[in-house]
Design an enzyme around this catalytic site. Structure first.
Site, PDB file in Angstrom:
ATOM      1  N   GLY A   1      37.295  38.550  38.996  1.00  0.00           N
ATOM      2  CA  GLY A   1      38.160  38.426  37.820  1.00  0.00           C
ATOM      3  C   GLY A   1      39.350  37.558  38.189  1.00  0.00           C
ATOM      4  O   GLY A   1      39.242  36.640  39.003  1.00  0.00           O
ATOM      5  N   ARG A   2      40.499  37.868  37.606  1.00  0.00           N
ATOM      6  CA  ARG A   2      41.700  37.054  37.860  1.00  0.00           C
ATOM      7  C   ARG A   2      42.099  37.129  39.334  1.00  0.00           C
ATOM      8  O   ARG A   2      42.337  36.101  39.980  1.00  0.00           O
ATOM      9  CB  ARG A   2      42.845  37.553  36.970  1.00  0.00           C
ATOM     10  CG  ARG A   2      42.614  37.301  35.492  1.00  0.00           C
ATOM     11  CD  ARG A   2      43.651  38.012  34.667  1.00  0.00           C
ATOM     12  NE  ARG A   2      43.509  39.452  34.791  1.00  0.00           N
ATOM     13  CZ  ARG A   2      43.252  40.288  33.785  1.00  0.00           C
ATOM     14  NH1 ARG A   2      43.138  39.813  32.567  1.00  0.00           N
ATOM     15  NH2 ARG A   2      43.119  41.583  33.975  1.00  0.00           N
ATOM     16  N   ILE A   3      42.160  38.359  39.879  1.00  0.00           N
ATOM     17  CA  ILE A   3      42.572  38.500  41.285  1.00  0.00           C
ATOM     18  C   ILE A   3      41.457  38.006  42.211  1.00  0.00           C
ATOM     19  O   ILE A   3      41.714  37.316  43.212  1.00  0.00           O
ATOM     20  CB  ILE A   3      42.954  39.971  41.584  1.00  0.00           C
ATOM     21  CG1 ILE A   3      44.190  40.361  40.768  1.00  0.00           C
ATOM     22  CG2 ILE A   3      43.197  40.186  43.076  1.00  0.00           C
ATOM     23  CD1 ILE A   3      44.537  41.846  40.806  1.00  0.00           C
TER      24      ILE A   3
ATOM     25  N   ARG B   1      29.359  42.429  36.855  1.00  0.00           N
ATOM     26  CA  ARG B   1      28.241  42.846  36.006  1.00  0.00           C
ATOM     27  C   ARG B   1      27.612  41.627  35.337  1.00  0.00           C
ATOM     28  O   ARG B   1      26.430  41.598  35.067  1.00  0.00           O
ATOM     29  CB  ARG B   1      28.722  43.862  34.955  1.00  0.00           C
ATOM     30  CG  ARG B   1      29.055  45.216  35.561  1.00  0.00           C
ATOM     31  CD  ARG B   1      29.817  46.063  34.611  1.00  0.00           C
ATOM     32  NE  ARG B   1      31.059  45.411  34.190  1.00  0.00           N
ATOM     33  CZ  ARG B   1      31.925  45.913  33.337  1.00  0.00           C
ATOM     34  NH1 ARG B   1      31.688  47.086  32.783  1.00  0.00           N
ATOM     35  NH2 ARG B   1      33.030  45.274  33.030  1.00  0.00           N
TER      36      ARG B   1
ATOM     37  N   ILE C   1      41.661  46.082  47.842  1.00  0.00           N
ATOM     38  CA  ILE C   1      42.979  46.011  47.175  1.00  0.00           C
ATOM     39  C   ILE C   1      42.843  46.479  45.729  1.00  0.00           C
ATOM     40  O   ILE C   1      43.777  46.302  44.937  1.00  0.00           O
ATOM     41  CB  ILE C   1      43.589  44.580  47.209  1.00  0.00           C
ATOM     42  CG1 ILE C   1      42.611  43.537  46.710  1.00  0.00           C
ATOM     43  CG2 ILE C   1      44.083  44.242  48.612  1.00  0.00           C
ATOM     44  CD1 ILE C   1      42.425  43.422  45.258  1.00  0.00           C
TER      45      ILE C   1
ATOM     46  N   ARG D   1      41.002  49.843  43.925  1.00  0.00           N
ATOM     47  CA  ARG D   1      41.323  51.260  43.787  1.00  0.00           C
ATOM     48  C   ARG D   1      40.530  52.033  44.840  1.00  0.00           C
ATOM     49  O   ARG D   1      39.353  51.718  45.087  1.00  0.00           O
ATOM     50  CB  ARG D   1      40.933  51.778  42.395  1.00  0.00           C
ATOM     51  CG  ARG D   1      41.814  51.281  41.263  1.00  0.00           C
ATOM     52  CD  ARG D   1      43.219  51.879  41.317  1.00  0.00           C
ATOM     53  NE  ARG D   1      44.059  51.425  40.213  1.00  0.00           N
ATOM     54  CZ  ARG D   1      44.921  50.414  40.274  1.00  0.00           C
ATOM     55  NH1 ARG D   1      45.079  49.735  41.397  1.00  0.00           N
ATOM     56  NH2 ARG D   1      45.658  50.106  39.226  1.00  0.00           N
TER      57      ARG D   1
ATOM     58  N   ASP E   1      44.566  48.628  51.064  1.00  0.00           N
ATOM     59  CA  ASP E   1      45.856  48.801  50.383  1.00  0.00           C
ATOM     60  C   ASP E   1      45.824  50.055  49.520  1.00  0.00           C
ATOM     61  O   ASP E   1      46.874  50.533  49.085  1.00  0.00           O
ATOM     62  CB  ASP E   1      46.133  47.576  49.495  1.00  0.00           C
ATOM     63  CG  ASP E   1      47.501  47.640  48.821  1.00  0.00           C
ATOM     64  OD1 ASP E   1      48.468  48.069  49.501  1.00  0.00           O
ATOM     65  OD2 ASP E   1      47.626  47.279  47.642  1.00  0.00           O
TER      66      ASP E   1
ATOM     67  N   GLU F   1      45.610  58.967  46.880  1.00  0.00           N
ATOM     68  CA  GLU F   1      46.938  58.485  47.330  1.00  0.00           C
ATOM     69  C   GLU F   1      48.032  59.435  46.864  1.00  0.00           C
ATOM     70  O   GLU F   1      47.920  59.965  45.752  1.00  0.00           O
ATOM     71  CB  GLU F   1      47.224  57.110  46.704  1.00  0.00           C
ATOM     72  CG  GLU F   1      46.381  56.011  47.231  1.00  0.00           C
ATOM     73  CD  GLU F   1      46.537  54.737  46.394  1.00  0.00           C
ATOM     74  OE1 GLU F   1      47.471  54.649  45.569  1.00  0.00           O
ATOM     75  OE2 GLU F   1      45.712  53.845  46.560  1.00  0.00           O
TER      76      GLU F   1
ATOM     77  N   HIS G   1      49.637  50.769  49.124  1.00  0.00           N
ATOM     78  CA  HIS G   1      49.433  50.324  47.732  1.00  0.00           C
ATOM     79  C   HIS G   1      50.591  49.427  47.261  1.00  0.00           C
ATOM     80  O   HIS G   1      51.366  49.809  46.385  1.00  0.00           O
ATOM     81  CB  HIS G   1      49.261  51.525  46.785  1.00  0.00           C
ATOM     82  CG  HIS G   1      48.611  51.129  45.490  1.00  0.00           C
ATOM     83  ND1 HIS G   1      47.876  51.986  44.718  1.00  0.00           N
ATOM     84  CD2 HIS G   1      48.600  49.942  44.813  1.00  0.00           C
ATOM     85  CE1 HIS G   1      47.439  51.364  43.636  1.00  0.00           C
ATOM     86  NE2 HIS G   1      47.871  50.109  43.676  1.00  0.00           N
TER      87      HIS G   1
HETATM   88  P1  NAP Z   1      39.956  41.492  35.844  1.00  0.00           P
HETATM   89  O1  NAP Z   1      40.436  40.095  35.659  1.00  0.00           O
HETATM   90  O2  NAP Z   1      39.600  42.315  34.671  1.00  0.00           O
HETATM   91  O3  NAP Z   1      38.711  41.402  36.856  1.00  0.00           O
HETATM   92  C1  NAP Z   1      37.897  42.484  37.156  1.00  0.00           C
HETATM   93  C2  NAP Z   1      36.544  41.957  37.596  1.00  0.00           C
HETATM   94  O4  NAP Z   1      35.738  43.055  38.014  1.00  0.00           O
HETATM   95  C3  NAP Z   1      35.784  41.218  36.485  1.00  0.00           C
HETATM   96  O5  NAP Z   1      35.321  40.010  36.974  1.00  0.00           O
HETATM   97  C4  NAP Z   1      34.634  42.159  36.136  1.00  0.00           C
HETATM   98  O6  NAP Z   1      33.501  41.378  35.767  1.00  0.00           O
HETATM   99  C5  NAP Z   1      34.420  42.889  37.462  1.00  0.00           C
HETATM  100  N1  NAP Z   1      33.818  44.211  37.272  1.00  0.00           N
HETATM  101  C6  NAP Z   1      34.185  45.168  36.389  1.00  0.00           C
HETATM  102  N2  NAP Z   1      33.377  46.236  36.516  1.00  0.00           N
HETATM  103  C7  NAP Z   1      32.491  45.942  37.492  1.00  0.00           C
HETATM  104  C8  NAP Z   1      31.400  46.636  38.072  1.00  0.00           C
HETATM  105  N3  NAP Z   1      31.043  47.853  37.653  1.00  0.00           N
HETATM  106  N4  NAP Z   1      30.684  46.027  39.064  1.00  0.00           N
HETATM  107  C9  NAP Z   1      31.029  44.787  39.471  1.00  0.00           C
HETATM  108  N5  NAP Z   1      32.056  44.072  38.962  1.00  0.00           N
HETATM  109  C10 NAP Z   1      32.767  44.647  37.984  1.00  0.00           C
HETATM  110  O7  NAP Z   1      41.022  42.342  36.650  1.00  0.00           O
HETATM  111  P2  NAP Z   1      42.113  41.830  37.701  1.00  0.00           P
HETATM  112  O8  NAP Z   1      43.368  41.506  36.996  1.00  0.00           O
HETATM  113  O9  NAP Z   1      41.495  40.816  38.605  1.00  0.00           O
HETATM  114  O10 NAP Z   1      42.394  43.205  38.498  1.00  0.00           O
HETATM  115  C11 NAP Z   1      41.338  43.854  39.191  1.00  0.00           C
HETATM  116  C12 NAP Z   1      41.782  45.213  39.685  1.00  0.00           C
HETATM  117  O11 NAP Z   1      42.684  45.066  40.789  1.00  0.00           O
HETATM  118  C13 NAP Z   1      42.595  46.057  38.695  1.00  0.00           C
HETATM  119  O12 NAP Z   1      41.766  46.728  37.757  1.00  0.00           O
HETATM  120  C14 NAP Z   1      43.336  47.012  39.599  1.00  0.00           C
HETATM  121  O13 NAP Z   1      42.575  48.189  39.787  1.00  0.00           O
HETATM  122  C15 NAP Z   1      43.428  46.253  40.926  1.00  0.00           C
HETATM  123  N6  NAP Z   1      44.808  45.926  41.264  1.00  0.00           N
HETATM  124  C16 NAP Z   1      45.347  46.398  42.420  1.00  0.00           C
HETATM  125  C17 NAP Z   1      46.650  46.097  42.758  1.00  0.00           C
HETATM  126  C18 NAP Z   1      47.278  46.592  44.022  1.00  0.00           C
HETATM  127  O14 NAP Z   1      48.498  46.761  44.078  1.00  0.00           O
HETATM  128  N7  NAP Z   1      46.517  46.842  45.064  1.00  0.00           N
HETATM  129  C19 NAP Z   1      47.443  45.314  41.900  1.00  0.00           C
HETATM  130  C20 NAP Z   1      46.857  44.836  40.728  1.00  0.00           C
HETATM  131  C21 NAP Z   1      45.534  45.142  40.418  1.00  0.00           C
HETATM  132  P3  NAP Z   1      32.385  41.985  34.772  1.00  0.00           P
HETATM  133  O15 NAP Z   1      33.112  42.502  33.569  1.00  0.00           O
HETATM  134  O16 NAP Z   1      31.443  40.842  34.500  1.00  0.00           O
HETATM  135  O17 NAP Z   1      31.710  43.074  35.544  1.00  0.00           O
END
Ligand code: NAP
Length: 319
Positions: free
Chosen positions: A155-157, A177, A232, A234, A258, A263, A281
């Site tokens: 995704g974005r990250i 997916r 990084i 969950r 992280d 937690e 985290h």
């Molecule tokens: P995003 O842009 O929505 O990207 C999430 C990606 O995960 C999408 O490409 C999605 O693609 C994929 N995905 C979703 N469900 C899936 C599954 N069951 N199997 C495989 N791939 C799957 O979200 P983001 O902004 O990058 O953020 C991602 C996550 O990082 C957040 O939800 C958060 O939990 C975590 N995060 C952590 C921190 C930290 O401090 N450590 C900070 C910010 C965010 P598909 O829909 O095609 O599956």
């Protein structure tokens, strides 16, 4: 009794600057750290907006006590702690704070990957405790550049992590997916196959029930004795016990985390495991990014209360 009319119920403090700015612009009922918060909600029957955070979340119970609620503005990008089903039932729109944190979270993923592979945390201790002088040369570590980088969640990250991989001359593949035709990276539809292929597997998908323990014992073993797992996303995504067993038995090379299950509880075992590099985290936790996240929450509240539209709504992506 006549209550003041509130526009906003604030369930989480987002720092003094944000809290002051919000209170200056709107009529805010602040309820964080208030043991009687539920009783005070009755005073906010006209509030249209709730401000919360991914840590504080938002329950169905609170939503049901706010009859005029139309929008939720949440700090953080995950929303597994918000009762999204309850908001959808009442057509309440929800915003989070995407994009502004992508690069800092990706930087931290790389810090953990480099730490776990090159053992910089152990090297630091080695020098500071005088072992360099008393024992001598530090053991060899694992090469990073030119290796195979697997990303769970492009995704974005995930994209920001992959982009950094290009700078390290890495071959990048990912599991989602759905395939993303807008990326130059190779899609691998089976997570276990991605783990078999990868030297490093970085997790960047959302948490919540859909991804609970999808990095299971089989995926961890597929990554192998030289493989490194970085999380990084969950803690719930990784079967933590299986990861620890694999590390202890030498079936997984290392981990950089992280985020953890439960937690901020840290299993006592982790304290003695040099194969695990830990951070508390803090993926987005830089002064600059936290400021940007708070500003985006403020922009969402302002936008909704003046135009009826959120800047960064998540609802349309939930279907
Ligand atoms: P995003 O842009 O929505 O990207 C999430 C990606 O995960 C999408 O490409 C999605 O693609 C994929 N995905 C979703 N469900 C899936 C599954 N069951 N199997 C495989 N791939 C799957 O979200 P983001 O902004 O990058 O953020 C991602 C996550 O990082 C957040 O939800 C958060 O939990 C975590 N995060 C952590 C921190 C930290 O401090 N450590 C900070 C910010 C965010 P598909 O829909 O095609 O599956």
């Amino acid at each position: 009794m006549n209550h003041p009319v509130y526009d906003v119920v604030q369930l989480a403090s987002l720092g003094k600057m944000f809290d002051d700015a919000l209170a200056t612009r709107f009529r805010v009922l602040p309820l964080w750290d208030d043991p009687h918060a539920m009783e005070h909600l009755a005073a906010a029957s006209a509030a249209k907006v709730v401000v919360t955070s991914v840590r504080r979340g938002l329950s169905r119970d609170i939503i049901s006590r706010l009859p005029a609620l139309r929008a939720v503005c949440s700090w953080g990008v995950g929303y597994e702690t918000l009762d999204v089903a309850a908001t959808q039932e009442r057509n309440i729109v929800v915003s989070n704070t995407p994009e502004v944190l992508d690069d800092c979270v990706a930087d931290l993923a790389w810090a953990l990957l480099l730490t776990a592979a090159r053992r910089t945390n152990i090297g630091d201790r080695y020098v500071k405790t005088g072992q360099w002088q008393t024992i001598g040369a530090f053991p060899l570590s694992t090469r990073v550049w030119g290796k195979r980088l697997g990303i769970l969640g492009m995704g974005r990250i995930g994209m920001a992590i992959a982009q950094r991989g290009k700078g390290f001359n890495m071959d990048v593949r990912y599991n989602n997916r759905r395939e993303r035709p807008d990326t130059p990276y190779t899609f691998e539809p089976v997570l276990q196959k991605l783990a078999e292929w990868a030297d490093f597997l970085v997790i960047a998908c959302p948490g919540g029930p859909q991804t609970h323990h999808i990095v299971n014992a089989a995926v961890i073993r597929a990554l192998g004795p030289k493989g490194i797992l970085v999380n990084i996303a969950r803690g719930s995504v990784v079967e933590q016990e299986a990861m620890v067993s694999a590390l202890q038995e030498g079936l997984l090379g290392g981990a950089g985390l992280d985020v953890l299950e439960n937690e901020p509880t840290v299993p006592a075992l982790f304290m003695h495991m040099d194969q695990i590099a830990l951070m508390p985290h803090v993926g987005s936790a830089t002064h600059e990014t936290r400021q940007d996240m708070s500003q985006l929450v403020l922009d969402n509240v302002e936008s909704f209360l003046t135009t009826g539209r959120l800047r960064t709504p998540i609802n349309e992506r939930l279907a």
